[in-house]
Design an enzyme around this catalytic site. Sequence first.
Site, PDB file in Angstrom:
ATOM      1  N   GLU A   1      75.081  80.364 -25.302  1.00  0.00           N
ATOM      2  CA  GLU A   1      75.179  78.992 -25.760  1.00  0.00           C
ATOM      3  C   GLU A   1      74.127  77.876 -27.040  1.00  0.00           C
ATOM      4  OE1 GLU A   1      77.326  74.868 -24.132  1.00  0.00           O
ATOM      5  OE2 GLU A   1      77.778  76.574 -22.951  1.00  0.00           O
TER       6      GLU A   1
ATOM      7  N   GLU B   1      80.212  72.529 -29.190  1.00  0.00           N
ATOM      8  CA  GLU B   1      80.245  71.129 -28.878  1.00  0.00           C
ATOM      9  C   GLU B   1      79.541  70.425 -29.523  1.00  0.00           C
ATOM     10  OE1 GLU B   1      77.358  69.690 -25.174  1.00  0.00           O
ATOM     11  OE2 GLU B   1      77.662  71.333 -25.387  1.00  0.00           O
TER      12      GLU B   1
ATOM     13  N   HIS C   1      84.222  72.502 -23.584  1.00  0.00           N
ATOM     14  CA  HIS C   1      82.713  71.645 -22.665  1.00  0.00           C
ATOM     15  C   HIS C   1      83.232  70.835 -21.542  1.00  0.00           C
ATOM     16  CE1 HIS C   1      80.158  68.182 -22.669  1.00  0.00           C
ATOM     17  NE2 HIS C   1      79.198  69.650 -23.160  1.00  0.00           N
TER      18      HIS C   1
ATOM     19  N   GLU D   1      85.355  74.925 -17.809  1.00  0.00           N
ATOM     20  CA  GLU D   1      84.186  74.506 -17.361  1.00  0.00           C
ATOM     21  C   GLU D   1      83.731  73.332 -16.589  1.00  0.00           C
ATOM     22  OE1 GLU D   1      79.019  73.117 -19.080  1.00  0.00           O
ATOM     23  OE2 GLU D   1      81.268  72.654 -20.199  1.00  0.00           O
TER      24      GLU D   1
END
Length: 390
Positions: free
Chosen positions: A240, A266, A316, A336
């Site tokens: 990531e 993100e 995110h 997540e």
Amino acid sequence: MKITRVRTRVFEWKGHTVPAQPHFCSNAMDELWDKSDSMGTFRFHGWTTVEVETDTGIVGLGNVALAPRIAKAIIDQYLAPLVVGQDPFDYEYLWQRMYRSTHAWGRKGIGMAAISGVDIAIWDVMGKAVGKPVFKLLGGRTKEKIPCYASKLYRTDLKSMQEEAQSYLDQGFKAMKMRFGYGPKDGPTGMRENLNSVAAVREVIGEDIDLMLECYMGWNLEYTKRMLPRLERFQPRWLEEPVLADDIDGYAELNQLTSIPISGGEHEFTSYGFRQLLEKRAVSVIQYDTNRVGGITAAHKINAIAESFSVPVIPHAGQMHNYHLTMSTLASPMSEFFPVHDVEIGNELFYYLFEGDPEPVNGFLDLDDDTPGLGLTLNERYFDQFHIIE
């Protein structure tokens, strides 16, 4: 129905905070010579709440996690006048009005995060007005429950990381994400430390659990190229944000170089930004955050674009504004989840400020079919732990 007021408040945490630790998490400041806490600018110990009030008495709740005082000023001065007096169901028109009127300075970053907060609150209003959860307005239930992965595992001593990983296994998670603590300026020794931490976690969780690896923009292109072959044996689900968010060509090069999927987004904004990422094949997993990317209106469009490229969307931070989008589309296979714990980076503040987020059970989250809107309320129990700015 008309919007009558947009109320913003900034909540700044003054309660207990876990002290900063060295090599806690690699980040974009790591390559600079700086003796201070490099994660300091990436800790979010404040939040902006956005309440959109209507002439029917319905109030929608949105939020902004970036630069809260600035977000409040933008909403109060620029955005609120654009939506007051308008019908919240004209959400596309209102989004375009906010986007276009602030385009000279607001199309990315904190300007777009502020738009996101207002937009999220408008969707909460719409759900409450029709008596349906927001995901029912976006496409409805596409999965029985939402699979989620535990996201913490910051770089500490290896024994502590192994114990933490075991705790997620005990809770029934089938996936988890860890952070690297070292980057380019730490040289070969730092590389070895990074590899040792992955090996330590993989030793505990075995090969049948997905493991995601987070760089948080703390590496660069050359360093990542050197690390990727060394990481492949651990079979991570993804790597990531290895490089800065603006290095789209770097992402694209890395994504074609390795068997490890490269993830990001993100720190990207609007459907235009994600179209560029997708057309360049720069990422194999999209990770927007709804309270940054342009709100639910923008995120819903990004889901449709990503689906046409067969690139999964795994937002995110979890949190309710993201869960509704994940539930409503096949483009998003999982979420997540930040485990609830003491305030550290700041993502944890969500649980101190809001009530209504679902708790995972055996690695799955569910949303209630009968709770209108987002299902969030302000959690007044902890208000005394915040400095509140009206």
